[in-house]
Design an enzyme around this catalytic site. Structure first.
Site, PDB file in Angstrom:
ATOM      1  N   ALA A 167       0.840  -1.202   0.000  1.00 52.77           N
ATOM      2  CA  ALA A 167       0.000   0.000   0.000  1.00 52.77           C
ATOM      3  C   ALA A 167       0.876   1.253   0.000  1.00 52.77           C
ATOM      4  O   ALA A 167       0.881   2.041   0.963  1.00 52.77           O
ATOM      5  CB  ALA A 167      -0.929  -0.018   1.215  1.00 52.77           C
ATOM      6  N   GLY A 169       0.983   4.236  -1.529  1.00 55.57           N
ATOM      7  CA  GLY A 169       0.420   5.575  -1.356  1.00 55.57           C
ATOM      8  C   GLY A 169       0.060   5.862   0.084  1.00 55.57           C
ATOM      9  O   GLY A 169       0.331   6.944   0.614  1.00 55.57           O
ATOM     10  N   ASP A 170      -0.562   4.880   0.749  1.00 56.46           N
ATOM     11  CA  ASP A 170      -0.928   5.048   2.155  1.00 56.46           C
ATOM     12  C   ASP A 170       0.309   5.183   3.039  1.00 56.46           C
ATOM     13  O   ASP A 170       0.334   6.006   3.970  1.00 56.46           O
ATOM     14  CB  ASP A 170      -1.729   3.832   2.624  1.00 56.46           C
ATOM     15  CG  ASP A 170      -3.107   3.764   1.996  1.00 56.46           C
ATOM     16  OD1 ASP A 170      -3.932   4.632   2.299  1.00 56.46           O
ATOM     17  OD2 ASP A 170      -3.344   2.837   1.209  1.00 56.46           O
ATOM     18  N   LEU A 171       1.311   4.363   2.773  1.00 55.58           N
ATOM     19  CA  LEU A 171       2.495   4.355   3.625  1.00 55.58           C
ATOM     20  C   LEU A 171       3.289   5.658   3.501  1.00 55.58           C
ATOM     21  O   LEU A 171       3.790   6.191   4.488  1.00 55.58           O
ATOM     22  CB  LEU A 171       3.373   3.152   3.282  1.00 55.58           C
ATOM     23  CG  LEU A 171       2.695   1.785   3.488  1.00 55.58           C
ATOM     24  CD1 LEU A 171       3.573   0.665   2.960  1.00 55.58           C
ATOM     25  CD2 LEU A 171       2.353   1.553   4.950  1.00 55.58           C
ATOM     26  N   GLY A 174       1.507   8.203   5.398  1.00 57.80           N
ATOM     27  CA  GLY A 174       1.761   8.004   6.816  1.00 57.80           C
ATOM     28  C   GLY A 174       3.071   8.619   7.259  1.00 57.80           C
ATOM     29  O   GLY A 174       3.163   9.205   8.344  1.00 57.80           O
TER      30      GLY A 174
END
Length: 400
Positions: A167, A169-171, A174
């Site tokens: 993931a 983009g999410d990481l 974050g």
């Protein structure tokens, strides 16, 4: 006696689910922050049920939620919303990744929380940010990778774009949430009135920020960088090369001196000393020929032998690892990147170590991801000073 952590004393209320905001919470918790994770009372964070399971809990959960305290709150219930406000009075940071407008609908937006705690820092991760025409659109990391420009570049030119198998983009978002939170904490420390602020992280912007010089290249010259498979456009040589045993080696020979050493090592002194290839531009103009020359050499050697030869002359080189090779690698072990933890049933399992490494105040893994509502009694009766009778009543009503 263990050393003090950089974020000891910082209290974070994590309202987010799944990946982006909770990934940020994980990192902050590793360096001393007390992270109180709020979950829906009956099912909790959906990540608890994603991918590979062990005893009805996702193995990923134990990594993503380590060091956190889990409490349950029904934030759709007015009493649950009041609990969040009371928690916000006592913490430094609220970390969330709901669709913009959701918390405002529940009376838990930034302005609402600032009324009870003017020093609060609210770190918000969303698909498109808190403003702009797309703000209310739902956003996932996969979509952010697409609209952020990364997917366009990933894969081979004659095939549709592909995704990286995590993931990403999410990481990345974050990580920006961590950076923004730390900067906001620093700014608050320096502010005479100790005012908090909003940290607004958009998934698509986090991805877009990784695109190097692609924007000015297009604006100035009209050049659109395209998918190029395993190569790095305009940088040569930097590619993946097949060895005689069928395995693949990544070689980065794009520094001028490194290129000379690489060519000498593969018995092509003629290219090492050719002025055409003395700069990156000349090599980039002839990248197909250079790559073919390198692979002609790698195909005569098994991977380990080719790597040994290039290691000896300080050419950046490495095999393509799967998780099996990572677990067996001596560098990972030496850097404490394969840490063993104990799951609730006593089972031992390896999890990734802490990044980055701090010499004097290192981060640590204190415990694996908590069971749903594991810390309810502690937080409500000790941290919030609720009577046990009030806590029991809220539990019976389904508020917590």
């Amino acid at each position: 006696m263990s050393k003090r952590k950089p974020l000891d004393g910082i209290k974070i209320l994590e309202l987010g689910n799944l990946v982006a905001a909770p990934f940020a919470g994980k990192i902050l918790s590793e360096f001393g922050a007390e992270v109180i994770k709020v979950e829906e009372p009956t099912k909790g964070d959906p990540l608890r049920n994603w991918r590979v399971m062990h005893n009805n809990t996702s193995v990923w959960w134990y990594v993503q939620s380590r060091n956190k305290k889990s409490i349950t709150v029904n934030m759709r219930d007015p009493e649950g919303q009041q609990i969040i406000k009371e928690l916000a009075e006592k913490v430094d940071v609220v970390l969330e990744n709901f669709k913009p407008g959701t918390l405002e609908k529940w009376g838990l937006g930034l302005e609402d929380l600032q009324k009870v705690n003017p020093s609060i820092i609210m770190t918000r991760v969303s698909g498109y940010g808190q403003t702009g025409p797309y703000r209310e659109k739902p956003g996932f990391g996969s979509v952010a990778e697409a609209i952020g420009g990364l997917r366009y570049l990933t894969g081979y030119p004659d095939l549709p774009p592909v995704r990286v198998g995590i993931a990403l983009g999410d990481l990345v978002a974050g990580l920006y949430a961590v950076i923004g939170t730390l900067m906001a904490l620093r700014a608050r420390d320096e502010d005479a009135q100790k005012r908090g602020q909003l940290v607004d992280v958009a998934l698509y912007e986090s991805v877009f920020s990784l695109l190097e010089g692609i924007l000015p290249e297009y604006d100035l010259t009209g050049v659109v960088r395209e998918r190029t498979g395993s190569t790095l456009p305009g940088i040569a040589p930097s590619n993946t090369y097949e060895c005689s045993d069928g395995k693949h080696l990544v070689i980065g020979g794009n520094g001028d001196k490194i290129f000379q050493r690489l060519m000498t090592a593969i018995d092509r002194e003629d290219l090492a000393n050719d002025p055409i290839y003395s700069s990156n531009q000349g090599r980039a103009d002839n990248v197909d020929f250079i790559d073919a020359t390198i692979e002609e050499w790698t195909k005569r050697h098994p991977l380990k032998e080719a790597q040994r030869i290039l290691d000896e002359v300080s050419v950046p080189v490495g095999p393509i690892y799967g998780i099996k090779e990572i677990v067996e690698d001596e560098q990972y072990k030496a850097r404490d990147m394969l840490q063993e933890i104990e799951l609730p049933d006593g089972k031992k399992v390896l999890v990734p170590g802490v990044v980055p490494k701090l010499s004097e105040t290192p981060g640590e893994i204190k415990w694996s991801g908590p069971s749903l509502g594991e810390h309810n009694e502690e937080i409500y009766t000790e941290f919030m000073n609720f009577s046990f009778e009030k806590f029991k009543k809220l539990k019976e009503q389904g508020v917590v």
